[in-house]
Structure formats: structure tokens, C-alpha cells
Design a protein around this motif. Structure first.
Motif, mmCIF file in Angstrom:
data_model
loop_
_atom_site.group_PDB
_atom_site.id
_atom_site.type_symbol
_atom_site.label_atom_id
_atom_site.label_comp_id
_atom_site.label_asym_id
_atom_site.label_seq_id
_atom_site.Cartn_x
_atom_site.Cartn_y
_atom_site.Cartn_z
ATOM 1 N N MET A 95 0.450 11.714 -3.106
ATOM 2 C CA MET A 95 -0.530 10.669 -4.246
ATOM 3 C C MET A 95 0.477 9.780 -3.424
ATOM 4 S SD MET A 95 -0.455 11.619 -7.349
ATOM 5 C CE MET A 95 0.006 10.416 -8.317
ATOM 6 N N PHE A 96 1.509 9.245 -2.679
ATOM 7 C CA PHE A 96 1.483 7.953 -2.154
ATOM 8 C C PHE A 96 1.633 8.114 -0.742
ATOM 9 C CE2 PHE A 96 3.561 8.450 -6.648
ATOM 10 C CZ PHE A 96 2.486 8.642 -7.470
ATOM 11 N N GLU A 97 1.389 6.720 -1.023
ATOM 12 C CA GLU A 97 1.426 6.633 1.197
ATOM 13 C C GLU A 97 2.816 5.002 1.455
ATOM 14 O OE1 GLU A 97 -1.625 5.951 3.273
ATOM 15 O OE2 GLU A 97 -2.570 4.592 2.130
ATOM 16 N N ASP A 98 3.567 5.176 2.219
ATOM 17 C CA ASP A 98 3.937 3.817 2.341
ATOM 18 C C ASP A 98 2.908 2.150 2.804
ATOM 19 O OD1 ASP A 98 5.593 1.470 3.212
ATOM 20 O OD2 ASP A 98 6.337 2.894 5.017
ATOM 21 N N ASP A 99 3.601 1.478 1.722
ATOM 22 C CA ASP A 99 2.753 -0.005 1.976
ATOM 23 C C ASP A 99 2.918 -0.656 2.787
ATOM 24 O OD1 ASP A 99 5.318 -0.680 0.831
ATOM 25 O OD2 ASP A 99 4.823 -1.677 -1.162
ATOM 26 N N THR A 148 2.606 2.900 -2.447
ATOM 27 C CA THR A 148 0.511 2.559 -2.666
ATOM 28 C C THR A 148 -0.126 4.363 -2.780
ATOM 29 O OG1 THR A 148 -0.515 1.283 -2.169
ATOM 30 C CG2 THR A 148 0.126 1.760 -0.755
ATOM 31 N N PRO A 149 -1.378 4.148 -3.729
ATOM 32 C CA PRO A 149 -1.375 5.280 -3.791
ATOM 33 C C PRO A 149 -2.550 5.505 -2.997
ATOM 34 C CG PRO A 149 -2.665 3.937 -5.981
ATOM 35 C CD PRO A 149 -1.324 2.404 -4.730
ATOM 36 N N LEU A 150 -2.316 6.818 -2.032
ATOM 37 C CA LEU A 150 -3.831 7.127 -1.191
ATOM 38 C C LEU A 150 -4.285 6.728 -1.651
ATOM 39 C CD1 LEU A 150 -2.850 8.215 1.545
ATOM 40 C CD2 LEU A 150 -3.289 10.523 0.859
ATOM 41 N N HIS A 151 -5.088 7.656 -2.545
ATOM 42 C CA HIS A 151 -6.659 7.535 -2.943
ATOM 43 C C HIS A 151 -6.468 6.283 -4.196
ATOM 44 C CE1 HIS A 151 -7.102 11.284 -2.107
ATOM 45 N NE2 HIS A 151 -8.569 11.056 -1.076
ATOM 46 N N GLN A 169 10.986 12.320 -7.000
ATOM 47 C CA GLN A 169 10.886 13.277 -5.876
ATOM 48 C C GLN A 169 9.250 12.376 -5.571
ATOM 49 O OE1 GLN A 169 11.741 16.284 -4.542
ATOM 50 N NE2 GLN A 169 12.814 15.568 -3.811
ATOM 51 N N PRO A 170 9.325 11.159 -5.583
ATOM 52 C CA PRO A 170 7.371 10.090 -5.464
ATOM 53 C C PRO A 170 7.347 10.438 -4.448
ATOM 54 C CG PRO A 170 8.961 8.338 -5.717
ATOM 55 C CD PRO A 170 9.417 9.499 -5.835
ATOM 56 N N ALA A 171 7.535 10.204 -3.178
ATOM 57 C CA ALA A 171 7.496 9.891 -1.508
ATOM 58 C C ALA A 171 6.639 11.817 -0.788
ATOM 59 C CB ALA A 171 8.120 9.534 -0.528
ATOM 60 N N ARG A 186 4.748 3.128 -13.034
ATOM 61 C CA ARG A 186 6.123 3.081 -13.149
ATOM 62 C C ARG A 186 6.896 2.922 -11.457
ATOM 63 N NH1 ARG A 186 7.340 4.283 -18.496
ATOM 64 N NH2 ARG A 186 7.218 7.073 -17.574
ATOM 65 N N VAL A 187 6.367 4.176 -10.373
ATOM 66 C CA VAL A 187 6.710 4.567 -8.926
ATOM 67 C C VAL A 187 5.877 3.449 -8.266
ATOM 68 C CG1 VAL A 187 6.063 6.103 -7.404
ATOM 69 C CG2 VAL A 187 6.502 7.311 -9.358
ATOM 70 N N LEU A 188 4.414 2.829 -9.064
ATOM 71 C CA LEU A 188 3.825 1.667 -8.150
ATOM 72 C C LEU A 188 4.874 0.418 -8.146
ATOM 73 C CD1 LEU A 188 0.702 3.048 -8.984
ATOM 74 C CD2 LEU A 188 1.996 2.722 -6.650
#
Length: 596
Positions: free
Chosen positions: A436-440, A446-449, A465-467, A501-503
Motif C-alpha cells: 500500500m505504502f512506501e517510505d517517503d 506515501t502511497p505506492l500508487h 501495521q501500515p508499512a 490518517r496513515v498518510l
């Protein structure tokens, strides 16, 4: 004005009187007989003028390359020994009777035949001339056929062609927006859409169920051979289908295009998880025509004292991987140095290597400056794991996993191209199970897509566990290019707010930027998803060229400029005043003082 196109005449037209219009491709004078090769978008036909038609013969004598003519004459078979098998119309010619010069032409800036080598800058500056070349005409005709095929397929599947706005507001799509100042709302700006993402989702909320659009999109980003600041997207969205059903529609569409347009039956589309693609190929768009893979050797490198390898091997976020190149022992030291410079672009600090000269001789049969740092048994275990044979070379990457994957993944493509290791044909693939996300890069995510992609887990699991959360996204890959990508979308407000919220998007910011979407999700939004194909990139692949600029009528350069129209350009002070804009001058322009 004309009865026939030049390129469609054949032996079936012999003894017919025809009228053609077009450009003079070539003019030849053979002993008092003038030959004109006349060209239009359908092809070329030879016209012969002899002195019997004195007035028109004299006109033919005056014409030069790229003159625009209207010619009437009789179709006849070519004489024995003069048939040209290289021309579609090579069995016939036109005996010219009447010639009208519709327009003269200055000397072209370059010859328009396929043997002329001319720089891209010149081609783009005189693009209207470049587009007269047969290969460019064929490419744009193929593009039209592909676009038509897309429309026919989607409409047969029940999709509606619906336009969405070009003037909208900025949304997070991963690149900078092109901004348009508003005259009627001083100090405020529209943004040109990076995609119709939110509008097509709102069409699903509105109940249209199946939407498509051949849409113009805009991204202000650094350019490459397969990127443009404005590009065309085949945009698709549908309700009440899961990812498998959406992928099936997309796959059938692409199969039908290749079959109808190229006469090619594509092989099976395997699915590969993102993690596997990165592990084996160092890329989320692997070219499966290349029979080389990255092989992890972290466990072996944990047994050596060589810090360059041992450090990343012991690091939970590190990786040590090897890339075996069959027959690569012939690669010179200078080429290795060039490859070392190349991988540095992707953050690699170096490029270790081992040449396999005589495996039967053990370590003595290997050549490398790193062997002295590694135990013999580890080296031999590594050669066995890689399946190395005499004549191979092995390259190594050791760093953070992302750097190793990106650098060795890029090296895999470059070496394969240089060594002739890219297979023939077509290798399609679905890449699925994206994070879903990658390290910004700043400690956040940040969203991968994009942030409207649905996760594969619940909102509670996402928050916990968003990561490690995976998304319901999918990319179609062909010969190492992502040609289409999409996802199942978030259709419930609480899940969308959980992603925000995750972002670390506050409620206030979410309401300001996406309030209309959050509100719409409250009114019975159906489960929905879709994808978008890059039309330019798809046409590029189907045409067999390496740059999308060769399949776009009027493309921009790699600096996002149009050489033909000299755009972008300055605007006058009156226009700026109407838009409430004042330009900030550079120090050089303002005599050392910046003005704002």
C-alpha cells in the motif's frame, strides 16, 4: 479533386483514367521522359510524362520535391524489366495526361526517405515535414487503428465514453501539477489532471457502472524516452467487479488489439507478486524475455569478514544479490568500469564481479579482485547456487535492498541488451500484491500508487501495521514496460479516512482537498475499480520503436518544450495583470536585485 489515393492503385485499375493528388516524392528525367513518384498517406505511385502532352510535360519539368500536384492519367502495366517489387504499386504506373501545380515548395530541410539520418531536434522543429515520411505516416495510422480497436472493444463490453474536466484542482498523483491561474478567481489556480481518477470514481457513485475515456493527462515531471508532459490514457472504471474480473477485461482487450492490429496471438499472462518480482528481477516491471535473475546470497556473505558484503548481509534492510550473465566473461574491464558508473546512478557504491574461466580449477579458475577477501568454500558454494559455468561473469550488489534491486535490475536490462540476451517475441505479465505504502524518505509513508487504492486488509489492520499492508492493485507489464495499471478503489468513507490518517493527512486537510469525495462515499458508493493504459507507450511497443515521441504527432522534447511552436513562451504584461500575476525576475535580469 481526386478519384484514387496513390498507394491503392493496382493492376485492377489498368486502362482506367484516374486523378491523384499528393506530393512529389522524387523526380527523374530519363532522356526526355519525366518520372514523378507521387506520394500521399496511402503510399507512392509512379507517373510518367512524355513530350506528347507538351504543356503538361513542361509543367512536369518544372516541379521539384514536395510540390503539391493534381495529376490525371491512364493506369498501365509497367514494361518488362521495370516492375518494382519494393513498391506496393510497383506493377503499374500512370501515363500522365494533365498536371496542375496546386502549390510549390521550398527546398525541404531534410530528405524524407528512410535512408536519411537527421537529428531529432531538426525533425521536431520541422515536425510537419517529418510527419510526411512513410514510417511516421504508418505509425500514426497504426495508432488510429489501435484507438479505434479500443473503443470498439469497450463499447461492445457495455462501457460508456464519458468526458471528464480538464480544468480541475490539484490531487496527489505522484508528480507535480501543471497549474492554470484563474482570472475570475484572483489568486487561485486550476490544475490540469494527472488522471481522471476522482471523476471516474464519482461516475461509479453516480451509477454509470462502466466508463471509459481516451483522456489527455498532464504531469510536470522529469522526462525519459517513454514519458511526456502531456500524454494519452485509455481510462477504464467499472462497478461490481473484483480485481480478477477487471484484469480479465483488460487482458482480453489487449489480446484482441494484438490479434486484430498485428496478427499476433499473445502468450499466457502469468501473475507475479510484487515481492517476487523485486526479489528475482529487481523491478516491478520485469522483462521476462531476459533469462537472467537476481539471486540472494545474504546467507553466504554472513560467513565472510569482507565488510562490503557482510554489513548488508547482516542488516535486516540490506541485501546482497548476484546476477549471472551467461557468456559474460568476454566483457572487458573498460565495459565493467562503464557498468560501475551506470549503477552509481541508482545509488550503488560499486560493482563487484567474478569471471568464471575454469570452474574445474576451483578458485584458481576464477578471476576477480574480491576473491582474496572470501573463503574458498563460500565462493564455490556461491558458484554452485548460481549454476555458473565457464565463460560466465557474475555481478554483485551489496547495500540497502532498494538500492541493490534498482541498480542490479537496471544492470540486468543494460547488459542483456549489450550482450544480445533479450529474447524475441512478447512476454506479458500481471504484477499484483503491491504494498500500500512506501517510505517517503522522511520517516513517513506515501502511497505506492495513489491514496484511493483499496488495501487488502481491514481499516483496523491497516492502522496497526501500515508499512506491511498490501493493496488490491495490479499492473500489466509487457516486455519490461508497464503498459497499464489500476486497482480496486476504496468505496467506504471510514476506510478512506483510515488511509488519510496513515498518510498524516489531517481531517481539515482531507475535508479541504477531498471533501467532495468523502461526502460522495456516504451516499451508497458501489464497490468499484479500474485501470488505465498508457496509449502512447502501448503504441510505441506495437510499432517497435524505443521512444513515445515517435508515435505522437506533435511531441515535446525531453525538456518539455515544443521546438516547432517555440512553446512555452512569454505572455504580455496585460495578460499577467488580468491574472493577477507578477513575475519574479532573476538577479541577472534585474541588474542584481530580485524583484517580486
Amino acid at each position: 479533386m481526386r478519384s484514387h489515393f496513390c498507394g491503392v492503385l493496382s493492376t485492377a485499375n489498368i486502362d482506367e483514367t484516374v486523378t491523384i493528388c499528393g506530393w512529389v516524392d522524387r523526380r527523374r528525367d530519363h532522356g526526355g521522359v519525366i518520372f514523378l513518384d507521387m506520394r500521399d498517406r496511402q503510399g507512392v505511385v509512379q507517373v510518367v510524362f512524355d513530350p506528347d502532352t507538351e504543356e503538361h510535360f513542361q509543367r512536369a519539368d518544372r516541379v521539384r520535391s514536395e510540390y503539391v500536384l493534381k495529376i490525371t492519367g491512364r493506369v498501365r502495366a509497367r514494361g518488362e524489366g521495370t516492375v518494382n517489387p519494393a513498391m506496393a504499386t510497383g506493377e503499374i504506373e500512370i501515363l500522365g495526361k494533365e498536371l496542375e501545380i496546386l502549390n510549390s515548395a521550398a527546398t525541404p530541410p531534410f530528405q524524407l526517405d528512410e535512408h536519411t539520418a537527421v537529428g531529432e531536434e531538426v525533425r521536431l522543429r520541422y515536425r510537419y515535414m517529418d510527419l510526411r515520411r512513410q514510417e511516421m505516416q504508418e505509425r500514426l495510422a497504426l495508432r488510429s487503428k489501435i484507438t479505434s480497436g479500443v473503443r470498439q472493444f469497450l463499447e461492445a463490453e457495455g462501457f460508456l465514453d464519458i468526458e471528464t474536466p480538464i480544468l480541475t484542482r490539484a490531487t496527489p498523483e505522484g508528480a507535480r501539477d501543471y497549474l492554470v491561474p484563474s482570472r475570475t478567481h484572483p489568486g487561485q489556480f486550476f490544475a490540469l489532471p494527472q488522471s481522471p481518477q476522482l471523476f471516474k470514481q464519482l461516475l461509479m457513485v453516480a451509477g454509470f457502472d462502466r466508463y471509459y475515456q481516451v483522456a489527455k493527462c498532464f504531469r510536470d515531471e522529469d522526462l525519459r524516452a517513454d514519458r511526456q508532459p502531456e500524454f494519452t490514457q485509455i481510462d477504464i472504471e467499472t462497478s461490481f467487479l473484483d480485481e480478477a474480473a477487471i484484469m480479465d477485461i483488460a487482458e482480453r482487450m489487449v489480446r484482441e488489439l494484438f490479434s486484430d492490429v498485428l496478427g499476433v496471438e499473445l502468450p499466457a499472462f502469468p501473475s507475479m507478486p510484487y515481492a517476487e518480482a523485486m526479489e528475482r528481477f529487481g523491478s516491478d516491471k520485469p522483462d521476462l524475455r531476459i533469462d537472467m535473475e537476481l539471486v540472494s546470497v545474504d546467507d553466504l556473505m554472513q560467513q565472510v569478514d569482507f565488510k562490503v558484503f557482510r554489513g548488508p548481509a547482516d542488516d535486516a534492510e540490506g541485501r546482497v544479490a548476484a546476477l549471472k550473465v551467461p557468456g559474460g566473461a568476454t566483457i572487458s574491464r573498460k565495459e565493467i568500469d562503464d557498468y560501475t558508473k551506470y549503477v552509481s546512478i541508482f545509488g550503488a557504491k560499486g560493482l563487484a564481479w567474478v569471471k568464471v574461466n575454469d570452474l574445474a580449477a576451483g578458485v584458481e579458475g576464477l578471476q576477480s579482485p574480491i576473491l582474496k577477501f572470501m573463503p574458498e568454500d563460500v565462493v564455490l558454494q556461491m558458484m554452485q547456487r548460481l549454476g555458473a559455468v565457464n565463460g560466465d561473469i557474475v555481478f554483485f550488489g551489496a547495500d540497502k535492498a532498494g538500492i541493490v534491486n534498482e541498480s542490479l535490475g537496471a544492470l540486468r536490462l543494460k547488459v542483456a541488451e549489450a550482450q544480445g540476451l533479450v529474447g524475441e517475441g512478447w512476454a506479458p505479465l500481471w504484477v499484483v500484491d503491491f504494498p500500500m505504502f512506501e517510505d517517503d524518505g522522511n520517516g513517513g509513508l506515501t502511497p505506492l500508487h495513489h491514496p484511493f487504492t483499496a488495501p487488502s486488509c481491514s481499516a483496523e489492520e491497516l492502522a496497526a501495521q501500515p508499512a506491511t499492508a498490501l493493496s488490491r492493485a495490479y499492473d500489466m507489464v509487457l516486455n519490461g514496460y508497464e503498459i497499464g495499471g489500476g486497482s480496486v478503489r476504496i468505496h467506504q468513507r471510514d476506510m478512506q479516512e483510515a488511509v488519510f490518517r496513515v498518510l498524516e493527512i489531517s481531517d481539515e486537510e482531507a475535508s479541504e482537498k477531498f471533501g467532495f469525495l468523502l461526502q460522495a462515499l456516504q451516499y451508497g458508493a458501489p464497490p468499484h475499480g479500474g485501470l488505465a493504459f498508457g496509449l502512447d507507450r502501448l503504441v510505441m511497443l506495437m510499432c517497435g520503436v524505443s521512444s513515445i515521441r515517435d508515435v505522437i504527432a506533435f511531441p515535446k522534447t525531453q525538456t518539455a518544450a515544443c521546438l516547432m511552436t517555440d512553446a512555452p513562451g512569454a505572455v504580455n504584461a496585460q495578460q499577467l495583470r488580468e491574472l493577477n500575476i507578477r513575475l519574479r525576475q532573476s538577479a541577472a535580469e534585474s541588474g542584481g536585485q530580485e524583484q517580486g
